[in-house]
Design a protein around this motif. Structure first.
Motif, short mmCIF file in Angstrom:
data_model
loop_
_atom_site.label_atom_id
_atom_site.label_comp_id
_atom_site.label_asym_id
_atom_site.label_seq_id
_atom_site.Cartn_x
_atom_site.Cartn_y
_atom_site.Cartn_z
N ARG A 187 21.26 2.12 44.32
CA ARG A 187 22.02 3.26 43.77
C ARG A 187 21.22 4.02 42.71
NH1 ARG A 187 25.97 -0.47 39.88
NH2 ARG A 187 24.22 -1.43 38.80
N VAL A 188 21.65 5.25 42.45
CA VAL A 188 21.17 5.96 41.26
C VAL A 188 22.28 5.99 40.20
CG1 VAL A 188 19.49 7.42 42.48
CG2 VAL A 188 21.84 8.26 42.14
N GLY A 189 23.47 5.54 40.58
CA GLY A 189 24.64 5.64 39.70
C GLY A 189 24.47 4.99 38.34
N ASP A 190 23.74 3.87 38.30
CA ASP A 190 23.53 3.21 37.01
C ASP A 190 22.66 4.08 36.10
OD1 ASP A 190 21.47 2.77 38.82
OD2 ASP A 190 20.95 0.80 38.03
N LYS A 191 21.67 4.76 36.70
CA LYS A 191 20.81 5.65 35.89
C LYS A 191 21.62 6.85 35.39
CE LYS A 191 17.97 3.15 38.55
NZ LYS A 191 18.45 2.44 39.79
N VAL A 192 22.47 7.39 36.25
CA VAL A 192 23.32 8.53 35.85
C VAL A 192 24.24 8.11 34.70
CG1 VAL A 192 25.14 10.13 36.58
CG2 VAL A 192 23.26 9.57 38.16
N ALA A 193 24.84 6.93 34.83
CA ALA A 193 25.78 6.46 33.80
C ALA A 193 25.06 6.21 32.47
CB ALA A 193 26.48 5.20 34.27
N HIS A 194 23.89 5.59 32.54
CA HIS A 194 23.14 5.33 31.30
C HIS A 194 22.66 6.64 30.66
CE1 HIS A 194 23.06 1.08 32.61
NE2 HIS A 194 23.07 0.87 31.30
N TRP A 195 22.25 7.58 31.50
CA TRP A 195 21.85 8.91 30.98
C TRP A 195 23.05 9.56 30.27
CZ3 TRP A 195 24.23 13.39 32.84
CH2 TRP A 195 23.72 14.59 32.35
N PHE A 196 24.21 9.52 30.90
CA PHE A 196 25.42 10.09 30.30
C PHE A 196 25.74 9.39 28.98
CE2 PHE A 196 29.92 10.58 29.59
CZ PHE A 196 30.20 11.88 29.99
N PHE A 197 25.61 8.09 28.99
CA PHE A 197 25.91 7.26 27.81
C PHE A 197 25.03 7.67 26.62
CE2 PHE A 197 26.06 3.13 25.52
CZ PHE A 197 27.42 2.90 25.56
N GLU A 198 23.78 7.98 26.90
CA GLU A 198 22.83 8.33 25.83
C GLU A 198 22.96 9.78 25.37
OE1 GLU A 198 21.10 6.18 24.18
OE2 GLU A 198 21.87 4.62 25.51
N LYS A 199 23.25 10.69 26.29
CA LYS A 199 23.12 12.12 25.97
C LYS A 199 24.44 12.85 25.69
CE LYS A 199 18.68 11.89 27.07
NZ LYS A 199 17.59 12.05 26.09
N SER A 200 25.56 12.25 26.05
CA SER A 200 26.83 12.99 25.98
C SER A 200 27.50 12.93 24.61
CB SER A 200 27.81 12.42 27.01
OG SER A 200 28.13 11.08 26.67
N GLY A 201 26.99 12.09 23.74
CA GLY A 201 27.63 11.91 22.44
C GLY A 201 28.83 10.97 22.50
N ASP B 80 40.87 2.38 25.78
CA ASP B 80 41.80 3.50 25.56
C ASP B 80 41.53 4.66 26.52
OD1 ASP B 80 43.03 2.36 23.23
OD2 ASP B 80 41.17 2.79 22.15
N SER B 81 40.33 4.74 27.06
CA SER B 81 39.98 5.87 27.93
C SER B 81 38.77 5.50 28.80
CB SER B 81 39.66 7.10 27.09
OG SER B 81 38.49 6.88 26.32
N PHE B 82 38.48 6.37 29.78
CA PHE B 82 37.42 6.03 30.73
C PHE B 82 36.61 7.25 31.15
CE2 PHE B 82 40.76 2.93 31.13
CZ PHE B 82 40.06 1.74 31.11
N VAL B 83 35.36 6.99 31.50
CA VAL B 83 34.54 7.98 32.21
C VAL B 83 34.23 7.35 33.56
CG1 VAL B 83 32.33 9.21 32.27
CG2 VAL B 83 33.49 8.83 30.07
N PHE B 84 34.61 8.06 34.65
CA PHE B 84 34.31 7.57 36.00
C PHE B 84 33.05 8.26 36.51
CE2 PHE B 84 38.91 7.00 35.60
CZ PHE B 84 39.10 5.72 36.11
N VAL B 85 32.01 7.49 36.77
CA VAL B 85 30.77 8.06 37.30
C VAL B 85 30.70 7.73 38.80
CG1 VAL B 85 28.25 8.07 37.12
CG2 VAL B 85 29.65 7.75 35.06
N THR B 86 30.86 8.75 39.64
CA THR B 86 31.00 8.48 41.07
C THR B 86 30.03 9.25 41.96
OG1 THR B 86 32.53 8.43 42.94
CG2 THR B 86 32.84 10.22 41.36
N PRO B 87 29.45 8.56 42.94
CA PRO B 87 28.67 9.23 43.98
C PRO B 87 29.62 9.79 45.03
CG PRO B 87 28.70 6.90 44.46
CD PRO B 87 29.51 7.11 43.19
N GLU B 88 29.07 10.46 46.03
CA GLU B 88 29.90 10.94 47.14
C GLU B 88 29.43 10.31 48.45
OE1 GLU B 88 31.27 14.96 47.20
OE2 GLU B 88 30.80 15.22 49.32
N TYR B 89 30.35 9.60 49.11
CA TYR B 89 30.08 9.07 50.45
C TYR B 89 31.03 9.79 51.40
CZ TYR B 89 27.97 4.85 48.27
OH TYR B 89 27.23 3.95 47.53
#
Lengths: 194, 194
Positions: free
Chosen positions: A15-29, A78-87
């Protein structure tokens, strides 16, 4: 301090999803004003849902350790971010399965949908939105901003992995920050209403 | 004689989906002019999709025996009936996963969607339609008639199983027969175009 779980929806080894999630985690604040944690569905290793009754009636009494662990995790955030690919114009089975494990402990919680794919995962985001929106049974509280991240052959190497995600996704920085600001507003509003 | 696989989309031990599929198999006339077979996803026991590349690029080279078996099964059938429950306004993960395993060998094949649930599984049917319609990447050839079977507390016992499915679903007989007639028409048209 309120908490947010950033869920990696894909569980494929390649997957690339873990890289996308970690990128989001670092850059989104997301870590600035919230207790943020990455929740990797691959590590939760959930079997296909197979309880005798629906999660609403289970009240946490899952027959598997994996089920209990996932339920207790969802419960505490208390809340979530869903990081999803498309199949095939929808979300992956791994994410639908994880959502279907829990019911009351998703209800009313704020969430961000982040999709990625060669068309920005737009249909996956829609398929996810339909089952978690406030018009669905699960009734989560979604941000207006739902970042859609476009993959292309140019930004992936021959193994289908990012060459330089920080550089190629830099253009999404404002949008992902906005999604988290909206999430924080929803969390504050929820608190104010209590 | 053309063939049709009647897919049981749910894999829970306590499902009603197998009873719905067997009822459909007996009453819809599916066996009259077609080589019909029930394909129980529970028996196929597919793991979550985890190949390095997408099914389009795999060309049948699955890393697991279960994957190869499912691929070879889909490959050999001319058409399908999808029998799906509704979990949280969508199809179950087990069915999405099974669909996502295969790509070219779904394309252009005729299919019926049969949904069931306390609201007739209407949103599950829609979620399935969106990923297999001729406007989706998978591009199957769907019948107009998509039977929606309503469950209710009255027709289920305390274990959530049918008391008398033949009697309680009798009212759907015309509709399920119509769905199979339409499937046969699509199969005939497909042959005529070749």
């Amino acid at each position: 301090m309120k908490s947010v779980g950033v869920i990696i929806g894909s569980i494929r080894d390649n997957r690339v999803g873990d890289k996308v999630a970690h990128w989001f985690f670092e850059k989104s604040g997301v870590k600035k004003n919230l207790n943020a944690e990455i929740l990797d569905l691959k590590k939760f290793n959930l079997p296909f849902f197979n309880e005798d009754v629906a999660p609403m009636a289970l009240k946490g009494n899952y027959s598997t350790e994996e089920g209990r662990h996932w339920y207790n995790t969802v419960k505490k955030f208390d809340s979530f971010v869903f990081v999803t690919p498309e199949y095939n114009a929808g979300m992956p089975a791994s994410l639908k399965n994880a959502i279907d494990y829990v019911y009351p402990d998703w209800n009313s919680k704020p969430a961000v949908i982040v999709s990625y794919g060669f068309h920005g995962g737009v249909n996956s985001a829609l398929s996810l939105e339909r089952i978690i929106t406030d018009k669905s049974p699960i009734k989560m509280n979604l941000t207006n901003t739902k970042p859609k991240l476009f993959l292309s052959k140019d930004i992936l190497n021959e193994k289908g992995q990012f060459k330089n995600i920080d550089q190629d996704f830099e253009k999404y920085t404002d949008e992902i920050k906005k999604s988290i600001e909206e999430l924080e507003e929803l969390l504050n509003t929820a608190t104010a209403n209590k």
